[in-house]
Design a protein around this motif. Structure first.
Motif, mmCIF file in Angstrom:
data_model
loop_
_atom_site.group_PDB
_atom_site.id
_atom_site.type_symbol
_atom_site.label_atom_id
_atom_site.label_comp_id
_atom_site.label_asym_id
_atom_site.label_seq_id
_atom_site.Cartn_x
_atom_site.Cartn_y
_atom_site.Cartn_z
ATOM 1 N N PRO A 38 10.895 4.719 -15.434
ATOM 2 C CA PRO A 38 11.174 6.161 -15.442
ATOM 3 C C PRO A 38 12.306 6.520 -16.395
ATOM 4 C CG PRO A 38 10.874 5.373 -13.193
ATOM 5 C CD PRO A 38 10.903 4.155 -14.070
ATOM 6 N N GLU A 39 13.206 5.568 -16.649
ATOM 7 C CA GLU A 39 14.347 5.854 -17.526
ATOM 8 C C GLU A 39 13.948 5.828 -19.004
ATOM 9 O OE1 GLU A 39 14.465 3.555 -14.993
ATOM 10 O OE2 GLU A 39 15.378 5.060 -13.675
ATOM 11 N N ASN A 40 13.031 4.939 -19.375
ATOM 12 C CA ASN A 40 12.749 4.812 -20.817
ATOM 13 C C ASN A 40 11.408 5.421 -21.237
ATOM 14 O OD1 ASN A 40 10.645 2.987 -20.209
ATOM 15 N ND2 ASN A 40 11.836 1.165 -20.681
ATOM 16 N N ALA A 41 10.580 5.846 -20.267
ATOM 17 C CA ALA A 41 9.200 6.226 -20.596
ATOM 18 C C ALA A 41 9.128 7.375 -21.600
ATOM 19 C CB ALA A 41 8.429 6.573 -19.321
ATOM 20 N N ASN A 53 -0.910 -2.510 -13.110
ATOM 21 C CA ASN A 53 -0.421 -2.016 -11.817
ATOM 22 C C ASN A 53 -0.512 -0.497 -11.756
ATOM 23 O OD1 ASN A 53 2.502 -0.779 -12.303
ATOM 24 N ND2 ASN A 53 2.218 -2.522 -13.692
ATOM 25 N N LEU A 54 -0.586 0.010 -10.514
ATOM 26 C CA LEU A 54 -0.778 1.445 -10.320
ATOM 27 C C LEU A 54 0.510 2.226 -10.561
ATOM 28 C CD1 LEU A 54 -3.046 1.452 -7.116
ATOM 29 C CD2 LEU A 54 -3.705 1.339 -9.520
ATOM 30 N N ALA A 55 1.658 1.615 -10.300
ATOM 31 C CA ALA A 55 2.920 2.335 -10.461
ATOM 32 C C ALA A 55 3.129 2.740 -11.924
ATOM 33 C CB ALA A 55 4.085 1.463 -9.988
ATOM 34 N N ASN A 108 0.929 8.762 -16.382
ATOM 35 C CA ASN A 108 0.319 10.062 -16.097
ATOM 36 C C ASN A 108 1.364 11.168 -16.095
ATOM 37 O OD1 ASN A 108 -2.140 11.569 -15.040
ATOM 38 N ND2 ASN A 108 -0.682 11.984 -13.403
ATOM 39 N N ARG A 109 2.430 10.931 -15.368
ATOM 40 C CA ARG A 109 3.461 11.961 -15.224
ATOM 41 C C ARG A 109 4.165 12.230 -16.567
ATOM 42 N NH1 ARG A 109 6.073 14.123 -10.766
ATOM 43 N NH2 ARG A 109 4.868 12.759 -9.391
ATOM 44 N N ALA A 114 0.384 3.424 -2.745
ATOM 45 C CA ALA A 114 0.559 2.063 -2.252
ATOM 46 C C ALA A 114 0.337 1.055 -3.382
ATOM 47 C CB ALA A 114 -0.427 1.800 -1.118
ATOM 48 N N ALA A 115 1.159 0.024 -3.383
ATOM 49 C CA ALA A 115 1.039 -1.009 -4.413
ATOM 50 C C ALA A 115 -0.263 -1.776 -4.220
ATOM 51 C CB ALA A 115 2.225 -1.950 -4.342
#
Lengths: 81, 249
Positions: free
Chosen positions: B106-109, B125-127, B133-134, B174-175
């Motif tokens: 989230p910091e570098n995206a 992975n889904l995370a 996406n965001r 969920a992971a």
């Protein structure tokens, strides 16, 4: 009057329906008013393993009521890359 | 631009020198250089995409080589991003390949994605998919999602106007562990489709898989297409005023 619907499972969900033919789904007899979620449970697929549901190739949700002849496809979370 | 190198692009219906030039000025970020990335990356670089970024912090493991054909056995233990960049630069020295030896966070995206025109999801992975996406919604970037498991793979293209990945996949975060088995060519096949979507988007060629989930089941075997729509109640994209880029569907 009971209805017949088709259930297809993809990827890792196949293991819950060992009799699932490779080239088509399994036919399940259900009562009118049955929802997608109830169908999945009746077939023996754990609902918590289902991520995406399609009815007649269109996105649907677990509360959608089925009609005779519907084709339901369910997908697990797929993480691999 | 070396016209000979791209002669089979330029021989395509509708593909002109200007089309090739658009590709040469484009930037694509590939997140993940595993089974999907091993197919996506060479085709983008070979086709002449001007700037290709690779986000990957893993090193090559012997278990990767069954499907991650971008790497050689002597690469085991070395950085995937660096090994991939070396291979790809040898494939096409006319373009730029930039390794980002990091995980997408989230910091570098936003900082990484902002420099590219299109993002390709080759993660495991889904995370990270949620993060792509965001971030793409926030930045107004399109992206090409794919995922594989065992004998199965799917692909779809997402634009900032929606539908978004959560419209299709719901909000459950969920992971999900990576699959214990993936048939190598299934990952290659799906990765090739991602590269195809990317090249089409960048050149404005044909229609894209927007709102369409294309599924490959190698056991059946067969392709099948499913449709999905923007969820007006989607917690991620539902109430956003997302800028719509001018590219054609």
């Amino acid at each position: 009057m009971a209805m017949q619907v088709e259930l297809r499972v993809f990827a890792t969900l196949r293991k819950y329906l060992p009799d699932h033919p490779l080239d088509r789904g399994v036919v399940v007899t259900v009562e009118p008013g049955t929802t997608v979620g109830q169908l999945i449970t009746k077939a023996g697929v754990p609902l918590e393993k289902v991520k995406i549901v399609m009815v007649n190739n269109r996105h649907a949700d677990l509360d959608q009521q089925l009609v005779d002849g519907d084709r339901v496809a369910v997908f697990p979370p797929v993480a691999g890359g | 631009m070396i016209v000979e190198r791209y002669a089979r692009n330029l021989g395509l219906p509708g593909w002109t020198v200007e089309t090739q030039r658009r590709l040469a000025t484009a930037g694509v970020l590939v997140v993940g250089a595993g089974g999907l990335g091993s197919a996506v990356l060479p085709y983008l670089v070979a086709a002449g995409v001007g700037r290709t970024g690779i986000v990957e912090d893993d090193t090559v493991e012997i278990t990767n080589l069954q499907r991650q054909v971008l790497y050689d056995t002597p690469d085991v233990g070395t950085s995937k991003a660096e090994a991939a960049a070396r291979r790809l630069s040898a494939l096409n020295p006319e373009v730029t390949v930039t390794p980002h030896r990091t995980r997408l966070t989230p910091e570098n995206a936003a900082g990484i994605l902002a420099a590219y025109d299109l993002v390709i999801d080759c993660t495991d992975n889904l995370a990270t998919r949620q993060l792509i996406n965001r971030t793409c919604l926030e930045l107004g970037k399109p992206w090409v999602h794919a995922a594989v498991s065992e004998y199965y793979g799917h692909v779809t293209t997402l634009r900032p106007a929606g539908p978004c990945w959560h419209c299709l996949s719901g909000m459950d975060t969920a992971a999900e562990p990576p699959p214990s088995g993936i048939l190598g060519p299934v990952a290659g096949l799906i990765g090739c489709l991602q590269a195809t979507e990317a090249l089409k988007y960048l050149t404005g060629t044909g229609r894209l898989l927007v709102g369409r989930l294309l599924v490959w089941d190698a056991l059946r075997p067969g392709w099948e297409e499913f449709s999905y729509r923007k969820n007006p109640d989607c917690a991620v994209c539902g109430n956003r005023n997302i800028p719509v880029p001018p590219a054609a569907d």
